[in-house]
Design an enzyme around this catalytic site. Structure first.
Site, PDB file in Angstrom:
ATOM      1  N   ILE A 173      11.704   1.376 -23.576  1.00  0.00           N
ATOM      2  CA  ILE A 173      11.373   2.683 -22.449  1.00  0.00           C
ATOM      3  C   ILE A 173      12.056   3.969 -22.869  1.00  0.00           C
ATOM      4  O   ILE A 173      11.705   4.948 -23.193  1.00  0.00           O
ATOM      5  CB  ILE A 173      11.359   2.342 -20.976  1.00  0.00           C
ATOM      6  CG1 ILE A 173      10.562   1.473 -20.471  1.00  0.00           C
ATOM      7  CG2 ILE A 173      11.140   3.688 -20.170  1.00  0.00           C
ATOM      8  CD1 ILE A 173      10.769   0.719 -19.079  1.00  0.00           C
ATOM      9  N   TYR A 187      19.718  -7.169  -9.146  1.00  0.00           N
ATOM     10  CA  TYR A 187      18.694  -5.929  -9.648  1.00  0.00           C
ATOM     11  C   TYR A 187      18.083  -5.085  -8.973  1.00  0.00           C
ATOM     12  O   TYR A 187      18.193  -3.913  -9.033  1.00  0.00           O
ATOM     13  CB  TYR A 187      17.788  -6.619 -10.846  1.00  0.00           C
ATOM     14  CG  TYR A 187      16.856  -5.518 -11.782  1.00  0.00           C
ATOM     15  CD1 TYR A 187      17.297  -5.230 -12.850  1.00  0.00           C
ATOM     16  CD2 TYR A 187      15.670  -4.979 -11.238  1.00  0.00           C
ATOM     17  CE1 TYR A 187      16.628  -4.241 -13.799  1.00  0.00           C
ATOM     18  CE2 TYR A 187      14.831  -4.289 -12.093  1.00  0.00           C
ATOM     19  CZ  TYR A 187      15.213  -3.979 -13.104  1.00  0.00           C
ATOM     20  OH  TYR A 187      14.463  -3.142 -14.003  1.00  0.00           O
ATOM     21  N   LYS A 217      18.873  -1.209  -8.172  1.00  0.00           N
ATOM     22  CA  LYS A 217      17.682  -0.270  -8.629  1.00  0.00           C
ATOM     23  C   LYS A 217      17.358   0.566  -7.112  1.00  0.00           C
ATOM     24  O   LYS A 217      16.842   1.615  -7.301  1.00  0.00           O
ATOM     25  CB  LYS A 217      16.560  -1.050  -9.181  1.00  0.00           C
ATOM     26  CG  LYS A 217      16.826  -1.387 -10.467  1.00  0.00           C
ATOM     27  CD  LYS A 217      16.739  -0.442 -11.242  1.00  0.00           C
ATOM     28  CE  LYS A 217      16.840  -0.868 -12.799  1.00  0.00           C
ATOM     29  NZ  LYS A 217      17.140   0.343 -13.770  1.00  0.00           N
TER      30      LYS A 217
HETATM   31  N1  LIG Z   1      10.646  -3.102 -18.984  1.00  0.00           N
HETATM   32  C1  LIG Z   1      10.100  -2.773 -17.628  1.00  0.00           C
HETATM   33  O1  LIG Z   1       9.178  -3.532 -17.124  1.00  0.00           O
HETATM   34  C2  LIG Z   1      10.800  -2.150 -16.601  1.00  0.00           C
HETATM   35  C3  LIG Z   1      10.411  -1.983 -15.306  1.00  0.00           C
HETATM   36  C4  LIG Z   1      11.081  -1.331 -14.385  1.00  0.00           C
HETATM   37  C5  LIG Z   1      12.250  -0.832 -14.799  1.00  0.00           C
HETATM   38  N2  LIG Z   1      12.873  -0.889 -15.784  1.00  0.00           N
HETATM   39  C6  LIG Z   1      14.052  -0.164 -16.268  1.00  0.00           C
HETATM   40  O2  LIG Z   1      13.898   0.685 -17.191  1.00  0.00           O
HETATM   41  C7  LIG Z   1      15.059   0.664 -18.330  1.00  0.00           C
HETATM   42  C8  LIG Z   1      14.693   0.510 -19.679  1.00  0.00           C
HETATM   43  O3  LIG Z   1      14.225  -1.047 -19.698  1.00  0.00           O
HETATM   44  P1  LIG Z   1      13.700  -1.568 -21.063  1.00  0.00           P
HETATM   45  O4  LIG Z   1      12.745  -2.474 -20.667  1.00  0.00           O
HETATM   46  O5  LIG Z   1      13.265  -0.382 -22.065  1.00  0.00           O
HETATM   47  O6  LIG Z   1      15.183  -2.246 -21.471  1.00  0.00           O
HETATM   48  P2  LIG Z   1      15.370  -2.728 -22.924  1.00  0.00           P
HETATM   49  O7  LIG Z   1      14.184  -2.964 -23.975  1.00  0.00           O
HETATM   50  O8  LIG Z   1      16.216  -3.980 -22.655  1.00  0.00           O
HETATM   51  O9  LIG Z   1      16.372  -1.499 -23.592  1.00  0.00           O
HETATM   52  C9  LIG Z   1      17.673  -1.284 -22.712  1.00  0.00           C
HETATM   53  C10 LIG Z   1      18.330  -0.329 -23.327  1.00  0.00           C
HETATM   54  O10 LIG Z   1      19.489  -0.150 -22.461  1.00  0.00           O
HETATM   55  C11 LIG Z   1      20.583  -0.393 -23.264  1.00  0.00           C
HETATM   56  N3  LIG Z   1      21.747  -0.659 -22.556  1.00  0.00           N
HETATM   57  C12 LIG Z   1      22.014  -1.806 -21.869  1.00  0.00           C
HETATM   58  N4  LIG Z   1      23.099  -1.967 -21.151  1.00  0.00           N
HETATM   59  C13 LIG Z   1      23.812  -0.792 -21.666  1.00  0.00           C
HETATM   60  C14 LIG Z   1      25.203  -0.319 -21.302  1.00  0.00           C
HETATM   61  N5  LIG Z   1      25.895  -0.866 -20.696  1.00  0.00           N
HETATM   62  N6  LIG Z   1      25.268   0.890 -21.975  1.00  0.00           N
HETATM   63  C15 LIG Z   1      24.535   1.738 -22.559  1.00  0.00           C
HETATM   64  N7  LIG Z   1      23.339   1.113 -22.758  1.00  0.00           N
HETATM   65  C16 LIG Z   1      23.073   0.000 -22.566  1.00  0.00           C
HETATM   66  C17 LIG Z   1      20.377  -1.025 -24.279  1.00  0.00           C
HETATM   67  O11 LIG Z   1      21.360  -0.981 -25.572  1.00  0.00           O
HETATM   68  P3  LIG Z   1      21.218  -1.615 -26.776  1.00  0.00           P
HETATM   69  O12 LIG Z   1      19.975  -1.298 -27.660  1.00  0.00           O
HETATM   70  O13 LIG Z   1      22.640  -1.484 -27.543  1.00  0.00           O
HETATM   71  O14 LIG Z   1      21.146  -3.160 -26.371  1.00  0.00           O
HETATM   72  C18 LIG Z   1      18.826  -0.840 -24.595  1.00  0.00           C
HETATM   73  O15 LIG Z   1      18.895   0.458 -25.627  1.00  0.00           O
HETATM   74  C19 LIG Z   1      16.163  -0.058 -17.328  1.00  0.00           C
HETATM   75  O16 LIG Z   1      16.756   0.493 -16.623  1.00  0.00           O
HETATM   76  C20 LIG Z   1      15.237  -0.949 -16.735  1.00  0.00           C
HETATM   77  O17 LIG Z   1      15.799  -1.573 -15.483  1.00  0.00           O
HETATM   78  C21 LIG Z   1      12.288  -1.643 -16.985  1.00  0.00           C
END
Ligand SMILES: NC(=O)c1ccc[n+]([C@@H]2O[C@H](COP(=O)([O-])OP(=O)(O)OC[C@H]3O[C@@H](n4cnc5c(N)ncnc54)[C@H](OP(=O)(O)O)[C@@H]3O)[C@@H](O)[C@H]2O)c1
Length: 241
Positions: free
Chosen positions: A14, A147, A151
């Site tokens: 995202i 989580y 959140k």
């Molecule tokens: N996907 C969903 O369905 C969903 C739904 C609701 C909310 N969200 C929220 O949306 C956000 C993005 O989710 P996503 O699905 O895109 O996750 P993702 O594909 O797993 O990507 C996570 C990103 O966060 C970075 N990250 C993780 N830990 C970190 C830290 N300690 N310091 C700095 N960066 C860090 C990762 O860095 P690296 O690239 O270096 O690993 C990666 O760039 C999150 O907050 C998640 O909880 C997601």
């Protein structure tokens, strides 16, 4: 000069869609990431967006990272707290370490990143802070006590900071995505995804990262100044607050 936007976790999933959408909307974007150098290098090569590596769970690293971004690009006008992790387990199997890692990243990470930027936003009388929370922070989710707690905490912090920032021209809003087709969600067992999760989504599909990014661009705009303390849900109709 174009405004500077800093997106945590902005090189994958995202966050990558948010970084690209903000760039396309005219911002100078800095994308932070935690450790996946390969993905970050590929992202910079493809988009021209600068990437910066530090953990949002580490306050001192955040302060140093923000200082570096501001030295390179200028003061941060838009902060998108997007970095997040999952460490899922039913509560009776959840270890203190799983609890701590998620709270440190998904909740304290928002403090760690916003705090070093807040003073400058107050001085300049302008700021946009956009926190990526989750549907599971609104409704709770079995297997995600850590989580869901983090959140939900992000939503409380959003509302408190919105009140503090209002007179200083800073808006603070949250977005609660539903299930979006990123690696985080693809990591869920396919059978669980297809038989249990997707059937609960009235639009009948996962969301796209770009569908969250467009909410961010909307909230970041200068003419969105009357919207603060709000939560935008983007979940395909799965849950209404
Ligand atoms: N996907 C969903 O369905 C969903 C739904 C609701 C909310 N969200 C929220 O949306 C956000 C993005 O989710 P996503 O699905 O895109 O996750 P993702 O594909 O797993 O990507 C996570 C990103 O966060 C970075 N990250 C993780 N830990 C970190 C830290 N300690 N310091 C700095 N960066 C860090 C990762 O860095 P690296 O690239 O270096 O690993 C990666 O760039 C999150 O907050 C998640 O909880 C997601």
């Amino acid at each position: 000069m174009s405004k500077v936007a800093l997106v945590t976790g902005g090189a994958r999933g995202i966050g990558a869609a948010i970084s690209i959408a903000l760039k396309n909307a005219g911002y100078t974007v800095a994308a932070n990431y935690a450790g996946n150098d390969e993905a970050a290098e590929k992202f910079t090569a493809e988009t021209g967006i600068k990437t910066y590596k530090w953990s949002v769970a580490d306050y001192d690293a955040c302060a140093a990272g923000v200082a570096q971004v501001e030295a390179d690009l200028g003061p941060v006008a838009v902060l998108v707290n997007n970095a997040g992790i999952t460490r899922d387990a039913m509560f009776h199997k959840m270890t203190p370490q799983m609890w701590k890692e998620v709270i440190d990243t998904n909740l304290s990470g928002v403090f760690n990143m916003t705090h070093p930027i807040w003073g400058g936003m107050r001085d300049r009388k302008f700021g946009r802070v956009i926190n990526i929370s989750s549907i599971n922070g609104q409704k709770g989710q079995a297997g995600q006590a850590n989580y869901s707690a983090a959140k939900a905490g992000d939503l409380g912090m959003t509302k408190a900071l919105a009140q503090e920032g209002a007179r200083a021209g800073i808006t603070v809003n949250a977005i609660c995505p539903g299930y979006i087709g990123t690696e985080m969600v693809r990591a869920i067992d396919e059978k669980v995804l297809n038989e249990r999760i997707i059937p609960q989504i009235p639009v009948g599909r996962l969301g796209e990262p770009e569908e969250i990014a467009r909410c961010v661009v909307f909230l970041a705009a200068e003419d969105a100044g009357f919207i603060t303390g709000a939560t935008i849900t983007a979940n395909g109709g799965q849950y209404f607050v």
